[in-house]
Write an enzyme that holds these catalytic residues in place. Structure first.
Site, PDB file in Angstrom:
ATOM      1  N   HIS A  83       0.776  -1.182  -0.121  1.00  0.00           N
ATOM      2  CA  HIS A  83      -0.149  -0.052  -0.031  1.00  0.00           C
ATOM      3  C   HIS A  83       0.980   1.357  -0.035  1.00  0.00           C
ATOM      4  O   HIS A  83       1.463   1.569   1.187  1.00  0.00           O
ATOM      5  CB  HIS A  83      -0.895  -0.011   1.172  1.00  0.00           C
ATOM      6  CG  HIS A  83      -1.764   1.285   1.414  1.00  0.00           C
ATOM      7  ND1 HIS A  83      -3.309   1.056   1.527  1.00  0.00           N
ATOM      8  CD2 HIS A  83      -1.651   2.330   1.271  1.00  0.00           C
ATOM      9  CE1 HIS A  83      -3.581   2.260   1.656  1.00  0.00           C
ATOM     10  NE2 HIS A  83      -2.854   3.289   1.448  1.00  0.00           N
ATOM     11  N   HIS A  85       1.575   5.354  -2.411  1.00  0.00           N
ATOM     12  CA  HIS A  85       0.839   6.187  -3.313  1.00  0.00           C
ATOM     13  C   HIS A  85       2.164   6.613  -4.388  1.00  0.00           C
ATOM     14  O   HIS A  85       2.519   7.872  -3.954  1.00  0.00           O
ATOM     15  CB  HIS A  85       0.282   7.250  -2.638  1.00  0.00           C
ATOM     16  CG  HIS A  85      -1.042   6.888  -1.937  1.00  0.00           C
ATOM     17  ND1 HIS A  85      -2.272   6.721  -2.395  1.00  0.00           N
ATOM     18  CD2 HIS A  85      -0.967   6.174  -0.773  1.00  0.00           C
ATOM     19  CE1 HIS A  85      -3.094   6.310  -1.533  1.00  0.00           C
ATOM     20  NE2 HIS A  85      -2.551   5.862  -0.482  1.00  0.00           N
ATOM     21  N   LYS A  88       1.433  10.380  -5.736  1.00  0.00           N
ATOM     22  CA  LYS A  88       1.621  11.370  -4.829  1.00  0.00           C
ATOM     23  C   LYS A  88       3.048  11.760  -4.530  1.00  0.00           C
ATOM     24  O   LYS A  88       3.408  12.927  -4.195  1.00  0.00           O
ATOM     25  CB  LYS A  88       0.920  11.378  -3.626  1.00  0.00           C
ATOM     26  CG  LYS A  88      -0.589  11.144  -3.810  1.00  0.00           C
ATOM     27  CD  LYS A  88      -1.427  11.307  -2.455  1.00  0.00           C
ATOM     28  CE  LYS A  88      -2.617  11.241  -2.526  1.00  0.00           C
ATOM     29  NZ  LYS A  88      -3.330   9.944  -3.034  1.00  0.00           N
ATOM     30  N   HIS A 241      -9.481   2.268   1.132  1.00  0.00           N
ATOM     31  CA  HIS A 241      -9.064   2.998   2.251  1.00  0.00           C
ATOM     32  C   HIS A 241     -10.583   3.389   3.384  1.00  0.00           C
ATOM     33  O   HIS A 241     -11.292   3.842   2.925  1.00  0.00           O
ATOM     34  CB  HIS A 241      -8.760   4.459   1.909  1.00  0.00           C
ATOM     35  CG  HIS A 241      -7.500   4.526   1.168  1.00  0.00           C
ATOM     36  ND1 HIS A 241      -7.040   3.681  -0.025  1.00  0.00           N
ATOM     37  CD2 HIS A 241      -6.333   5.332   1.300  1.00  0.00           C
ATOM     38  CE1 HIS A 241      -5.808   4.022  -0.340  1.00  0.00           C
ATOM     39  NE2 HIS A 241      -5.454   4.632   0.552  1.00  0.00           N
ATOM     40  N   GLU A 244     -10.151   5.977   7.991  1.00  0.00           N
ATOM     41  CA  GLU A 244      -8.924   6.639   8.361  1.00  0.00           C
ATOM     42  C   GLU A 244      -9.257   7.847   9.450  1.00  0.00           C
ATOM     43  O   GLU A 244      -9.251   9.235   8.720  1.00  0.00           O
ATOM     44  CB  GLU A 244      -7.944   7.096   7.220  1.00  0.00           C
ATOM     45  CG  GLU A 244      -6.664   7.516   7.671  1.00  0.00           C
ATOM     46  CD  GLU A 244      -5.801   7.610   6.322  1.00  0.00           C
ATOM     47  OE1 GLU A 244      -4.747   8.098   6.568  1.00  0.00           O
ATOM     48  OE2 GLU A 244      -6.456   7.469   5.169  1.00  0.00           O
ATOM     49  N   ASP A 342       2.717   3.505   2.437  1.00  0.00           N
ATOM     50  CA  ASP A 342       1.686   4.476   2.440  1.00  0.00           C
ATOM     51  C   ASP A 342       2.527   5.881   1.535  1.00  0.00           C
ATOM     52  O   ASP A 342       3.106   5.382   0.564  1.00  0.00           O
ATOM     53  CB  ASP A 342       1.100   4.975   3.520  1.00  0.00           C
ATOM     54  CG  ASP A 342      -0.372   5.553   3.259  1.00  0.00           C
ATOM     55  OD1 ASP A 342      -0.778   5.557   2.181  1.00  0.00           O
ATOM     56  OD2 ASP A 342      -0.883   6.031   4.238  1.00  0.00           O
ATOM     57  N   ASN A 343       2.530   6.927   2.088  1.00  0.00           N
ATOM     58  CA  ASN A 343       2.696   8.248   1.537  1.00  0.00           C
ATOM     59  C   ASN A 343       4.450   8.292   1.799  1.00  0.00           C
ATOM     60  O   ASN A 343       5.019   8.037   2.635  1.00  0.00           O
ATOM     61  CB  ASN A 343       1.956   9.344   1.911  1.00  0.00           C
ATOM     62  CG  ASN A 343       0.514   8.829   1.471  1.00  0.00           C
ATOM     63  OD1 ASN A 343      -0.037   8.313   2.273  1.00  0.00           O
ATOM     64  ND2 ASN A 343       0.072   9.571   0.451  1.00  0.00           N
TER      65      ASN A 343
END
Length: 447
Positions: A83, A85, A88, A241, A244, A342-343
């Site tokens: 998971h 991104h 981004k 998602h 959250e 994640d990010n």
């Protein structure tokens, strides 16, 4: 090769002698071998032949001429990020999040997406992230792609191009991400078609564009039914998602599970975040986990990002909780659970470096995955690989020799000191672990 603490022999057949591997990741029938008490590590010799693992034997089985004695260094399989991104990534310099919270992140990302996310911008930042992950020893990634029109028609073709370009180095999967209620419109059907064309997972956020960020929309159940129907019609898995939030009233996860059961959905379901569950009563937690178990839902926690985002205050106030879900309870009840990155350097997380080993070491501390560590290393290797449906994340004969060799000799040393000098082996050869320079993106950040 920059930073690596040792170089394996430059030959087709050699042995990594006297290394330690996690027993839970070692798929080999061995006679009784030395076990360490600090996390159940097994002392082995690992023979590499023509880019694959050729033999696994107790330490001391091969003589000194066969390869280097690594003095109990740890060996891990290539790691898996289920998971993240990539679309981004690395926009922070041109679009920071001044509030550091989820609402600020969504607003900042939306502004940057509209202004800057043309194909070349997405392509270059995605490639930058992949080169970084590769140098860190990541072998598989699932990336979520922002999919509000017109972005899906831009980013999915770029993803397909990058998947082909990176084949054999990093196995890539994609999932859409969009507000839930678009699936009640024709845009949602069109998005499902784009996802199917790309061999992706159908994904969304269990929130609506029409309601406050932490509010479950009144059309939640109707829209969830439509998501599962669209996925089933196209033979897609689902990646969502969910919850959250810091709001205990955010209870979409149990409704996802009940919808999947009612729809008799046959595909795989992955739910990410589910942070609000940790703020709910024990009996409701148990009820939700039971529903997830019945529905066959897998869970991924994003500990670094959610610790950063959740319970942040505009005042000078210390956060009161860790921002992570009830991973121990889920695992104890038989759910497959993973951790992921994640990010990375975007409005949802100002930091990060696509490093799943670092994500795991931080997860151990944030989620108390220690004392004992047991088989938690599977949450960053074998389990996310199984969730992705790929044969990765273990050490076994005939598997590709895609490995991380650490100077650390045990979990204590691994968790205490960042393993910047790790040796990353791909197809039996050590790779250059020099990271791409942020200066490469300066012209994009000038936007």
């Amino acid at each position: 090769m920059t930073h690596s603490f040792f170089q394996p022999p430059a030959q087709d057949v050699y042995v990594l002698r006297n290394v330690r591997a996690p027993r839970c990741l070692l798929k080999a029938d061995l006679p009784p071998a030395e076990l360490r008490s600090d996390g159940d590590l097994v002392a082995i010799d690992l023979r590499i032949a023509h880019g694959r693992i050729d033999a696994i034997a107790p330490a001391g089985s091969f003589d000194a001429a066969s390869g280097p004695d690594l003095d109990a260094s740890m060996v891990l399989p290539g790691m898996v990020d289920v998971h993240t991104h990539l679309d981004k990534g690395h926009i922070w310099p041109r679009q920071p999040n001044p509030t550091g919270d989820g609402a600020g992140a969504s607003a900042a990302t939306g502004r940057d997406r509209v202004a800057n996310w043309h194909a070349e911008d997405v392509r270059r930042r995605m490639d930058f992230g992949l080169r970084t992950a590769y140098a860190k020893g990541v072998v598989a990634i699932r990336t979520h792609l922002d999919s509000l029109a017109p972005q899906a028609a831009i980013s999915f073709p770029v993803f397909r191009e990058m998947r082909e370009r990176w084949a054999g180095r990093i196995e890539l999967q994609a999932s859409s991400i969009a507000p839930l209620n678009i699936f009640l419109t024709d845009e949602g059907r069109q998005l499902a078609d784009i996802v199917a064309e790309s061999g992706g997972q159908l994904g969304c956020v269990t929130k609506s564009m029409s309601y406050p960020a932490d509010t479950m929309p009144p059309d939640l159940d109707e829209a969830l039914v439509r998501v599962f129907q669209l996925a089933a019609q196209r033979g897609l898995n689902v990646d969502l998602h969910v919850d959250e939030s810091t709001d205990p009233a955010a209870r979409a996860l149990i409704r996802v599970a009940r919808t999947a059961i009612a729809q008799k959905f046959k595909g795989r379901i992955l739910c990410g975040h589910v942070t609000s569950l940790a703020l709910q009563a024990d009996d409701f937690i148990e009820e939700t986990i039971a529903a997830c178990q019945e529905a066959g839902i897998d869970i991924v926690s994003l500990p670094t990002v959610n610790m950063y985002l959740q319970d942040r205050s505009p005042e000078a106030r210390t956060p009161r909780w860790r921002g992570v879900t009830v991973l121990h309870e889920m695992k104890a009840r038989g759910l497959r659970v993973a951790v992921a990155g994640d990010n990375c350097r975007d409005p949802f997380y100002a930091y990060g470096d696509h490093d799943m080993l670092d994500t795991f070491t931080q997860a151990v501390k944030i989620l108390h995955l220690d004392h004992p560590l047991g088989d938690w290393i599977r949450a960053a290797t074998e389990t996310p690989a199984a969730i992705m449906g790929i044969d990765r994340g273990t050490i076994k004969v005939d598997a590709p020799a895609d490995l991380l060799v650490l100077k650390a000799r045990n979990y204590s040393e691994m968790l205490a000191r960042a393993q910047f000098d790790r040796t990353v082996i791909r197809a039996g050869r050590a790779i250059d672990t020099t990271l791409p320079d942020y200066r490469e993106l300066d012209d994009l950040m000038a936007a």
